[in-house]
Design a protein around this motif. Structure first.
Motif, PDB file in Angstrom:
ATOM      1  N   ARG A 250       0.813  -1.215   0.000  1.00 46.79           N
ATOM      2  CA  ARG A 250       0.000   0.000   0.000  1.00 46.79           C
ATOM      3  C   ARG A 250       0.849   1.268   0.000  1.00 46.79           C
ATOM      4  O   ARG A 250       1.859   1.342   0.688  1.00 46.79           O
ATOM      5  CB  ARG A 250      -0.935  -0.025   1.207  1.00 46.79           C
ATOM      6  CG  ARG A 250      -1.769  -1.294   1.199  1.00 46.79           C
ATOM      7  CD  ARG A 250      -2.741  -1.409   2.359  1.00 46.79           C
ATOM      8  NE  ARG A 250      -3.414  -2.719   2.279  1.00 46.79           N
ATOM      9  CZ  ARG A 250      -4.523  -3.031   2.914  1.00 46.79           C
ATOM     10  NH1 ARG A 250      -5.106  -2.147   3.692  1.00 46.79           N
ATOM     11  NH2 ARG A 250      -5.050  -4.229   2.767  1.00 46.79           N
ATOM     12  N   VAL A 251       0.389   2.239  -0.740  1.00 43.81           N
ATOM     13  CA  VAL A 251       1.072   3.524  -0.828  1.00 43.81           C
ATOM     14  C   VAL A 251       0.216   4.566  -0.116  1.00 43.81           C
ATOM     15  O   VAL A 251      -1.008   4.520  -0.183  1.00 43.81           O
ATOM     16  CB  VAL A 251       1.267   3.921  -2.310  1.00 43.81           C
ATOM     17  CG1 VAL A 251       1.817   5.333  -2.430  1.00 43.81           C
ATOM     18  CG2 VAL A 251       2.198   2.936  -3.006  1.00 43.81           C
ATOM     19  N   THR A 252       0.856   5.479   0.580  1.00 42.39           N
ATOM     20  CA  THR A 252       0.125   6.596   1.171  1.00 42.39           C
ATOM     21  C   THR A 252       0.790   7.893   0.731  1.00 42.39           C
ATOM     22  O   THR A 252       1.964   7.923   0.401  1.00 42.39           O
ATOM     23  CB  THR A 252       0.121   6.539   2.708  1.00 42.39           C
ATOM     24  OG1 THR A 252       1.460   6.699   3.184  1.00 42.39           O
ATOM     25  CG2 THR A 252      -0.415   5.213   3.217  1.00 42.39           C
ATOM     26  N   THR A 253       0.004   8.951   0.741  1.00 40.00           N
ATOM     27  CA  THR A 253       0.537  10.254   0.352  1.00 40.00           C
ATOM     28  C   THR A 253      -0.187  11.328   1.134  1.00 40.00           C
ATOM     29  O   THR A 253      -1.113  11.042   1.873  1.00 40.00           O
ATOM     30  CB  THR A 253       0.392  10.460  -1.176  1.00 40.00           C
ATOM     31  OG1 THR A 253       1.254  11.515  -1.592  1.00 40.00           O
ATOM     32  CG2 THR A 253      -1.038  10.791  -1.572  1.00 40.00           C
ATOM     33  N   LYS A 254       0.296  12.574   1.015  1.00 36.71           N
ATOM     34  CA  LYS A 254      -0.483  13.658   1.604  1.00 36.71           C
ATOM     35  C   LYS A 254      -0.635  14.778   0.601  1.00 36.71           C
ATOM     36  O   LYS A 254       0.157  14.900  -0.333  1.00 36.71           O
ATOM     37  CB  LYS A 254       0.128  14.143   2.921  1.00 36.71           C
ATOM     38  CG  LYS A 254       1.357  14.994   2.815  1.00 36.71           C
ATOM     39  CD  LYS A 254       1.711  15.549   4.203  1.00 36.71           C
ATOM     40  CE  LYS A 254       3.031  16.296   4.156  1.00 36.71           C
ATOM     41  NZ  LYS A 254       3.429  16.801   5.472  1.00 36.71           N
ATOM     42  N   TYR A 255      -1.688  15.558   0.773  1.00 36.13           N
ATOM     43  CA  TYR A 255      -2.031  16.583  -0.207  1.00 36.13           C
ATOM     44  C   TYR A 255      -1.901  17.962   0.400  1.00 36.13           C
ATOM     45  O   TYR A 255      -2.494  18.240   1.439  1.00 36.13           O
ATOM     46  CB  TYR A 255      -3.461  16.360  -0.710  1.00 36.13           C
ATOM     47  CG  TYR A 255      -3.663  14.984  -1.291  1.00 36.13           C
ATOM     48  CD1 TYR A 255      -3.188  14.675  -2.570  1.00 36.13           C
ATOM     49  CD2 TYR A 255      -4.293  13.979  -0.560  1.00 36.13           C
ATOM     50  CE1 TYR A 255      -3.342  13.397  -3.102  1.00 36.13           C
ATOM     51  CE2 TYR A 255      -4.456  12.705  -1.090  1.00 36.13           C
ATOM     52  CZ  TYR A 255      -3.978  12.413  -2.357  1.00 36.13           C
ATOM     53  OH  TYR A 255      -4.130  11.158  -2.874  1.00 36.13           O
ATOM     54  N   ASP A 256      -1.096  18.797  -0.243  1.00 33.08           N
ATOM     55  CA  ASP A 256      -0.992  20.195   0.147  1.00 33.08           C
ATOM     56  C   ASP A 256      -1.571  20.990  -1.018  1.00 33.08           C
ATOM     57  O   ASP A 256      -0.995  21.020  -2.104  1.00 33.08           O
ATOM     58  CB  ASP A 256       0.482  20.546   0.394  1.00 33.08           C
ATOM     59  CG  ASP A 256       0.687  22.007   0.766  1.00 33.08           C
ATOM     60  OD1 ASP A 256      -0.238  22.825   0.535  1.00 33.08           O
ATOM     61  OD2 ASP A 256       1.769  22.343   1.284  1.00 33.08           O
ATOM     62  N   GLU A 257      -2.695  21.639  -0.817  1.00 32.97           N
ATOM     63  CA  GLU A 257      -3.376  22.297  -1.943  1.00 32.97           C
ATOM     64  C   GLU A 257      -2.608  23.516  -2.446  1.00 32.97           C
ATOM     65  O   GLU A 257      -2.899  24.020  -3.516  1.00 32.97           O
ATOM     66  CB  GLU A 257      -4.819  22.658  -1.553  1.00 32.97           C
ATOM     67  CG  GLU A 257      -5.640  21.413  -1.257  1.00 32.97           C
ATOM     68  CD  GLU A 257      -7.139  21.599  -1.422  1.00 32.97           C
ATOM     69  OE1 GLU A 257      -7.642  22.676  -1.072  1.00 32.97           O
ATOM     70  OE2 GLU A 257      -7.792  20.652  -1.923  1.00 32.97           O
ATOM     71  N   LYS A 258      -1.610  23.955  -1.674  1.00 34.34           N
ATOM     72  CA  LYS A 258      -0.795  25.095  -2.113  1.00 34.34           C
ATOM     73  C   LYS A 258       0.549  24.629  -2.662  1.00 34.34           C
ATOM     74  O   LYS A 258       1.417  25.448  -2.993  1.00 34.34           O
ATOM     75  CB  LYS A 258      -0.570  26.064  -0.943  1.00 34.34           C
ATOM     76  CG  LYS A 258      -1.822  26.808  -0.523  1.00 34.34           C
ATOM     77  CD  LYS A 258      -2.233  27.812  -1.594  1.00 34.34           C
ATOM     78  CE  LYS A 258      -3.629  28.382  -1.319  1.00 34.34           C
ATOM     79  NZ  LYS A 258      -4.253  28.868  -2.573  1.00 34.34           N
ATOM     80  N   ASP A 259       0.775  23.333  -2.680  1.00 35.02           N
ATOM     81  CA  ASP A 259       2.020  22.821  -3.228  1.00 35.02           C
ATOM     82  C   ASP A 259       1.818  21.370  -3.672  1.00 35.02           C
ATOM     83  O   ASP A 259       2.038  20.427  -2.916  1.00 35.02           O
ATOM     84  CB  ASP A 259       3.145  22.916  -2.190  1.00 35.02           C
ATOM     85  CG  ASP A 259       4.510  22.568  -2.793  1.00 35.02           C
ATOM     86  OD1 ASP A 259       4.549  22.119  -3.960  1.00 35.02           O
ATOM     87  OD2 ASP A 259       5.517  22.742  -2.090  1.00 35.02           O
ATOM     88  N   PHE A 260       1.398  21.231  -4.921  1.00 34.11           N
ATOM     89  CA  PHE A 260       1.050  19.893  -5.440  1.00 34.11           C
ATOM     90  C   PHE A 260       2.250  18.957  -5.459  1.00 34.11           C
ATOM     91  O   PHE A 260       2.102  17.739  -5.545  1.00 34.11           O
ATOM     92  CB  PHE A 260       0.500  20.020  -6.871  1.00 34.11           C
ATOM     93  CG  PHE A 260       1.577  20.253  -7.886  1.00 34.11           C
ATOM     94  CD1 PHE A 260       2.133  21.521  -8.060  1.00 34.11           C
ATOM     95  CD2 PHE A 260       2.079  19.200  -8.637  1.00 34.11           C
ATOM     96  CE1 PHE A 260       3.158  21.723  -8.967  1.00 34.11           C
ATOM     97  CE2 PHE A 260       3.112  19.396  -9.554  1.00 34.11           C
ATOM     98  CZ  PHE A 260       3.642  20.671  -9.716  1.00 34.11           C
ATOM     99  N   ARG A 261       3.463  19.540  -5.377  1.00 34.49           N
ATOM    100  CA  ARG A 261       4.662  18.695  -5.477  1.00 34.49           C
ATOM    101  C   ARG A 261       4.743  17.685  -4.328  1.00 34.49           C
ATOM    102  O   ARG A 261       5.272  16.588  -4.491  1.00 34.49           O
ATOM    103  CB  ARG A 261       5.921  19.569  -5.463  1.00 34.49           C
ATOM    104  CG  ARG A 261       6.017  20.532  -6.648  1.00 34.49           C
ATOM    105  CD  ARG A 261       7.240  21.427  -6.498  1.00 34.49           C
ATOM    106  NE  ARG A 261       7.245  22.070  -5.178  1.00 34.49           N
ATOM    107  CZ  ARG A 261       8.265  22.772  -4.693  1.00 34.49           C
ATOM    108  NH1 ARG A 261       9.371  22.915  -5.402  1.00 34.49           N
ATOM    109  NH2 ARG A 261       8.191  23.328  -3.492  1.00 34.49           N
ATOM    110  N   VAL A 262       4.221  18.096  -3.170  1.00 36.54           N
ATOM    111  CA  VAL A 262       4.255  17.193  -2.012  1.00 36.54           C
ATOM    112  C   VAL A 262       3.617  15.853  -2.373  1.00 36.54           C
ATOM    113  O   VAL A 262       4.192  14.781  -2.147  1.00 36.54           O
ATOM    114  CB  VAL A 262       3.536  17.830  -0.800  1.00 36.54           C
ATOM    115  CG1 VAL A 262       3.435  16.844   0.347  1.00 36.54           C
ATOM    116  CG2 VAL A 262       4.246  19.111  -0.382  1.00 36.54           C
ATOM    117  N   ALA A 263       2.422  15.903  -2.948  1.00 38.72           N
ATOM    118  CA  ALA A 263       1.713  14.661  -3.288  1.00 38.72           C
ATOM    119  C   ALA A 263       2.343  13.964  -4.488  1.00 38.72           C
ATOM    120  O   ALA A 263       2.579  12.755  -4.464  1.00 38.72           O
ATOM    121  CB  ALA A 263       0.241  14.942  -3.560  1.00 38.72           C
ATOM    122  N   VAL A 264       2.642  14.726  -5.528  1.00 38.10           N
ATOM    123  CA  VAL A 264       3.104  14.081  -6.759  1.00 38.10           C
ATOM    124  C   VAL A 264       4.471  13.412  -6.564  1.00 38.10           C
ATOM    125  O   VAL A 264       4.639  12.219  -6.829  1.00 38.10           O
ATOM    126  CB  VAL A 264       3.134  15.092  -7.922  1.00 38.10           C
ATOM    127  CG1 VAL A 264       3.929  14.543  -9.101  1.00 38.10           C
ATOM    128  CG2 VAL A 264       1.709  15.394  -8.360  1.00 38.10           C
TER     129      VAL A 264
END
Lengths: 506, 506
Positions: A250-264
């Motif tokens: 399983r992969v997990t990620t987090k989303y920062d709506e002001k910095d898409f690079r975090v998730a991508v």
């Protein structure tokens, strides 16, 4: 006699299978706790973790285990038991020795110390108060020094700690490659700081809705060859990938709506870890060999994808329209060339986990030098803040404004994880060496990225690395794949080649 | 001596806590498998289930357990050990006896038979081919008859099976209440079939987007007093609620975009189960008493909410605007009165799980009569399709067009679960009895619903039922709460009162 051994081998494999089953249940509990378990579940769930872990611990240090190890590593057993069994026994022996050599009472005290130190560290970090944490850190170092005496050491005492995370790696090796890296990267970082060709990056930080980021992350994972029938993507606070078994990674990620690079880039990184675990040979299921062989080799896979795929120009040439289609217009007036330069901005910074791919190794080298000093009685804990800040100034040209942004930033030491940090930079060097060899087999590497055809890359890594799980040691893999030992030059070449272009140096 | 007993009590509680920890890990594995575990995880996860279950089984039947039971139920232990410990030992003894009385070899064969029978049943159902399933069903019945001999029985042989799911319930009791229910419900169902005042229902089946249904379901759970810090809502194929511990009770539901009732009433039903598990006393954590006391009492809580809250006029008077706000306009021209009649439509049907609240008990009674006949050698498996169809015709006025829609519809028998079905109808009767008593304490019941204030209802149920977990037996709870034994009259009164109005009878 060989009949007896055969039977013993079967019994041993059953025994190990049971330990692995507990381990898999524990992994599911951890994943759940970090992706959405209700808050009030935690207290009772800790009991479950306690029961399952101590069962695994007891099985790994039992008299029964001692008997298996003794008999299955005997002369008469060699040639009778399978290769997988033999390596499994060796793995179990390593664990057995590590756990049995520490007197039970001291180990128990250490576990309590770790848990106290972690919560004190949190408070110390929040208040930027190193003195609060200092006595705990001193005790942690002291205890580990004592443990090194119990475990024994070859050459440098710190080798024993390094070997836990990266078997075969020694101070002698690291002094060499880290010295090389430092020597080459420091001037490059300096040249970039003085360059006038700074990329424009402001467009990166516009609003990118979470659901859209998720859609994009899923598309990229798919392109990487991540098998969604053997995994899933969830949200978390501190992203990770976890392999429960090769059919469930399983992969997990987090989303920062002001910095898409975090998730991508986070998803690509964790996706690299996941590809490793998904592609381990099914023959290893139910043994401790059914996971990546070391922290460093694992990191080589995540960094390979994050940097050599995810920060590659051809990859974005292929995927720039896709990125645009998920965004809400922030890239409309930006060329793919400018986008590429923006995501490859390099700037010395204080915080390791926010560092770019060029400066990152320097953060690791600083920690390595400090740990080595601590365990060789050349550095005292009380002097750490000063030493830390001086090294940052010297290597990166920035000086922490507070211990929270300096020596207190990482959780690792509070948990007693000394010897872990070097794996991050080792992984990076391994990856660069793998990439260099891969180019001989896949000279059209960039073209593959430009076509969105990542399959040959994934297959190349699976054939040479993934499938073996822990059947080979890190330096064995490196040698088998590249024909040489650890060599910092490939990473240096990659960084010079890339950053000279991005910053129009020379 | 009392010192020794005290020590033994502590050891026993530790032992039981460990079993519960394995049980909790197993529950998490089941939840995960049914809510989103990747497809390829399943094979290896079954191993994990196997290891953990057999560990629990071995602990529950060990010599150590035998010693605890013997010594902690001794005369000298009474008065020394706590009430919770004593009930825990009794629970363990029940399990011990059940498992130890079956010869290990026969039990193993039975487990294999169950698993085969389930997959054959699936095929038989798909092809509506009873003959395919018949030999397996015969063997399952035969084996259970033999097990009843091992376990022993009082009065009717079928009592032993009933007692597993609903301790204290016997054929004598069920013949009485089910006879009463049948006598009263059959004519009401007939009267409704002949009524001309049929509710208009077509507006129920318009498109209701899944995400909107989810939002609505969450709002309703919140109104019910479901604690989201101690649970979560997920999607699944066959909805269920599962209590891992009182701080972690998860609800699942499914969404049919052409019939929002599936999610809404399903969520309320599972939410009722969840409130039970969330509100069990924390003192019972780590013991087998920390769960609902029986299938029937559990079902009484889910049906209480589903029918006495969720299908109540006042509840919808309060929530109709909420429903409208989540829908895409399907109720715009529908009065809340017409909506209420629509969701209370009653119509005899072939499939139990799709039945309405009036006809549902008849589906159960049919299964009860058949099971009782089977275990008293009055009915043979080969005659089941015919007997089934005749009973449906007689009680519900509808005759299955195929065995897939008849005797093959339920999974229960293929897993050897005989004696389980009556719990569903028992729960319904318990719920009606609880409701009747509740009205004495909360005479403003309907007004509370109309105000959206469900808290006093939840608290009433917690105080009298939830908190005790399995500390009280079902009939003990019934007696303590209502002051009487099982009595079908309250359910009958409720149904007559309600359906006379909905269908303008009399």
């Amino acid at each position: 006699m060989s009949e007896n051994i055969k039977q013993l081998e079967q019994d041993f494999l059953e025994y190990v299978k049971k330990m692995c089953a507990y381990g898999e249940a524990l992994s599911l509990v951890y994943w759940d706790l970090r992706t959405g378990a209700p808050k009030k579940s935690v207290e009772q769930r800790s009991q479950v973790i306690g029961v399952l872990s101590s069962e695994v611990f007891q099985m790994s240090t039992s008299e029964e285990m001692a008997t298996y190890i003794k008999n299955l590593l005997s002369d008469e057993a060699s040639g009778v038991i399978s290769e997988v069994t033999r390596k499994t026994v060796e793995e179990c022996k390593k664990e057995f020795d590590r756990n049995k050599k520490i007197p039970a009472e001291e180990y128990k005290e250490y576990v309590i110390l770790q848990s106290k130190a972690e919560s004190v560290w949190e408070e110390a970090k929040d208040n930027s108060d190193f003195e609060l944490f200092r006595p705990y850190l001193e005790k942690l170092v002291e205890t580990n020094k004592r443990f090194i005496q119990y475990w024994g050491f070859k050459g440098n005492k710190y080798n024993t700690l390094l070997d836990m995370y990266e078997p075969g790696i020694t101070v002698e090796i690291l002094d060499n490659v880290f010295g090389e890296l430092r020597k080459k990267i420091v001037p490059l970082v300096k040249a970039i700081s003085e360059s006038n060709a700074k990329p424009e990056t402001s467009f990166l930080f516009e609003n990118f809705p979470k659901e859209q980021q998720k859609g994009l992350s899923l598309e990229i994972l798919k392109q990487m060859g991540y098998d969604f029938q053997a995994g899933r993507l969830d949200e978390t606070v501190h992203p990770f990938a976890i392999g429960l078994n090769p059919g469930d990674v399983r992969v997990t990620t987090k989303y920062d709506e002001k910095d898409f690079r975090v998730a991508v880039f986070g998803t690509i990184h964790e996706g690299g870890h996941a590809l490793y675990e998904q592609n381990i040979s099914k023959d290893l299921i139910g043994t401790p060999l059914c996971t990546g062989t070391s922290m460093g080799i694992h990191e080589s896979q995540s960094l390979f994808y994050e940097n050599f795929v995810g920060r590659n120009y051809s990859f974005w040439k292929q995927n720039y329209e896709l990125l645009k289609s998920y965004s809400t217009g922030q890239f409309n007036d930006v060329s793919v060339e400018d986008y590429y330069r923006a995501i490859n901005e390099s700037k010395p910074s204080l915080i390791r986990i926010e560092a770019d791919e060029l400066t990152y190794p320097l953060h690791i080298i600083i920690r390595y030098e400090i740990e080595k000093g601590l365990f060789n009685d050349e550095i005292e804990v009380k002097d750490l803040p000063q030493i830390w800040n001086e090294k940052y100034e010297q290597y990166l040209g920035v000086r922490p404004d507070s211990d929270a942004n300096g020596v207190l930033q990482d959780v690792h030491w509070s948990g007693g994880s000394f010897g872990y940090f070097p794996s991050y930079a080792l992984g990076y060097m391994y990856a660069a060496q793998f990439k260099n060899t891969m180019l001989k087999d896949l000279p059209n590497y960039d073209q593959l990225l430009e076509e969105g055809n990542l399959q040959p890359i994934r297959e190349w890594l699976t054939e040479r690395i993934h499938q073996f799980g822990s059947m080979k040691k890190p330096l064995e893999i490196l040698q088998d794949v590249t024909g040489e030992g650890l060599n910092a030059q490939y990473l240096v070449d990659y960084l010079y080649d890339k950053y000279n272009k991005v910053y129009s140096l020379n």
